[in-house]
Design an enzyme around this catalytic site. Structure first.
Site, PDB file in Angstrom:
ATOM      1  N   TYR A  56       6.371  -4.643  -1.255  1.00  0.00           N
ATOM      2  CA  TYR A  56       7.499  -5.353  -1.725  1.00  0.00           C
ATOM      3  C   TYR A  56       8.292  -5.869  -0.189  1.00  0.00           C
ATOM      4  CZ  TYR A  56       6.817  -4.877  -6.508  1.00  0.00           C
ATOM      5  OH  TYR A  56       6.409  -5.067  -7.930  1.00  0.00           O
ATOM      6  N   LYS A 109      -2.263   6.379  -5.024  1.00  0.00           N
ATOM      7  CA  LYS A 109      -3.771   5.836  -5.127  1.00  0.00           C
ATOM      8  C   LYS A 109      -4.381   6.555  -3.617  1.00  0.00           C
ATOM      9  CE  LYS A 109      -7.092   3.741  -7.072  1.00  0.00           C
ATOM     10  NZ  LYS A 109      -7.688   4.117  -8.262  1.00  0.00           N
ATOM     11  N   ASP A 164      -3.897   5.124 -11.901  1.00  0.00           N
ATOM     12  CA  ASP A 164      -4.621   4.766 -12.903  1.00  0.00           C
ATOM     13  C   ASP A 164      -4.839   5.981 -14.239  1.00  0.00           C
ATOM     14  OD1 ASP A 164      -5.915   5.671 -10.725  1.00  0.00           O
ATOM     15  OD2 ASP A 164      -7.821   4.750 -11.051  1.00  0.00           O
ATOM     16  N   ASP A 192       7.090  -0.279 -10.183  1.00  0.00           N
ATOM     17  CA  ASP A 192       7.506  -1.377 -11.051  1.00  0.00           C
ATOM     18  C   ASP A 192       6.742  -1.509 -12.127  1.00  0.00           C
ATOM     19  OD1 ASP A 192       8.370  -3.848 -11.483  1.00  0.00           O
ATOM     20  OD2 ASP A 192       7.503  -5.037  -9.947  1.00  0.00           O
TER      21      ASP A 192
END
Ligand code: NAD
Length: 332
Positions: free
Chosen positions: A124, A171, A204, A228
């Protein structure tokens, strides 16, 4: 004492839901001098920007704002107003509680999560460019300073609210440097809070576990993008975007706003659910020390939901936006 608070009605459904929130907050009797400032699509023609300086000046002066959603046109044009506002005011922690509401029937019971999303960097940061005509590159920025700062916010919040566990979501198996640094930073901060259980989870796997057993999780701290996405997932666990409030917290200012956007399809129809912004208003009241008023709003919402007579369409009813605000006010 009178509180000076900036009110940004926003785009799309913004004006109708912020009016509902303002009426409910005023009905608690807390004395607020609302500094109403317009931002977003409607001011672009006049000021050449959706975020004129007077908006930031008002928030800097008052230090607290309640904000309706602002539209960001997809593709070209202006950078997201929301992202710019968070960066300009250094609102580094985006705190989004997702809690089962008494009286509201959903697929899950006993969900009580708090998302703490890093709010200033990651993908972002808005650093994107074309590489030739047929490739685009977006740069993901992760710094130790921002990661440690948001991690400390998550642990402090856990301590303050008597929470048991903080989960760092990442991740780092794939993005070994950027997400690796985020994870390392959260681990460093976790050492200062031995009383709070700490774990980390790949994003995930986290999504799957949240859908299967959300009651096992407590406070989660995430970089901007995962925060988000996972916060919408968590909103879905407790009844949808209509009941998902949020707070953007910095050292010098705090902006309270619902998780949802401006839902332009519903604008002006007086049918959208105002609860998310009303609940954001209750978080705001806690922030300014008006604990009793915040508690009364929460109890009034519970009473309305339990009664089940004044629900908006997304909660299975036919009540209007203003009708739901009236129902809450009648229970205060
Ligand atoms: P959205 O959240 O505005 O709406 C998606 C759908 O969710 C709506 O069509 C509606 O069905 C449902 N929904 C949203 N809020 C609801 C409510 N209060 N009650 C009942 N149902 C509700 O998402 P979008 O359509 O992806 O985004 C529209 C615009 O809002 C975009 O320009 C986007 O950039 C902007 N946006 C702004 C913010 C913000 O101001 N913080 C946040 C997200 C999106």
């Amino acid at each position: 004492m009178t509180h000076n608070i900036t009110l940004i009605p926003g785009d799309g459904i913004g004006p109708e839901i912020s009016e509902a929130a303002r009426r409910v907050i005023d009905a608690t009797g807390v004395s607020i001098n609302w500094d109403v400032v317009e931002a977003g699509e409607k001011v672009i023609a006049e000021y050449g920007t959706p975020l004129p300086d007077y908006v930031l000046d008002s928030i800097k002066r008052n230090k607290v704002a309640l904000k309706g959603p602002l539209t960001t046109p997809v593709g070209k044009g202006f950078r997201s107003v929301n992202v710019t506002l968070r960066q300009e005011l250094n609102l580094y922690a985006n705190v989004r509680p997702a809690k089962t509401l008494p009286g509201l029937v959903t697929r899950y019971e006993n969900v009580d999560l708090i998302i703490v999303r890093e709010n200033t960097e990651d993908l972002y940061a808005g650093i994107e460019h074309m590489v030739g005509r047929d490739a685009a590159e977006s740069i993901k920025i992760i710094t130790r300073e921002a990661s440690e700062r948001v991690a400390r916010h998550a642990f402090e919040l856990a301590v303050k609210q008597g929470r048991k566990k903080v989960t760092a979501v990442h991740k780092a198996n794939i993005m070994k440097l950027s997400d690796g640094l985020f994870l390392e930073s959260v681990k460093n901060i976790a050492k200062d809070y031995p009383q709070i259980e700490f774990e980390d989870m790949i994003v995930d796997a986290m999504c799957m576990k949240l859908v299967q057993t959300p009651e096992k999780y407590d406070v989660m701290v995430l970089p901007n993008l995962y925060g988000d996405i996972v916060s919408d997932l968590c909103a879905g666990l407790v009844g949808g975007l209509g009941v998902a409030p949020g707070a953007n917290i910095g050292e010098k200012a705090a902006v309270f706003e619902p998780v949802h956007g401006s839902a332009p399809r519903h604008a002006g129809l007086n049918r959208i659910n105002p609860l998310a912004i009303i609940m954001s208003g209750a978080l705001m009241l806690l922030h300014i020390g008006e604990y009793e008023a915040a508690d009364r709003i929460s109890q009034a919402i519970t009473a309305v939901l339990k009664e089940g007579k004044s629900l908006t369409y997304d909660l299975g009813g036919t009540t209007s936006t203003s009708g739901m605000a009236d129902a809450i006010i009648s229970k205060l």
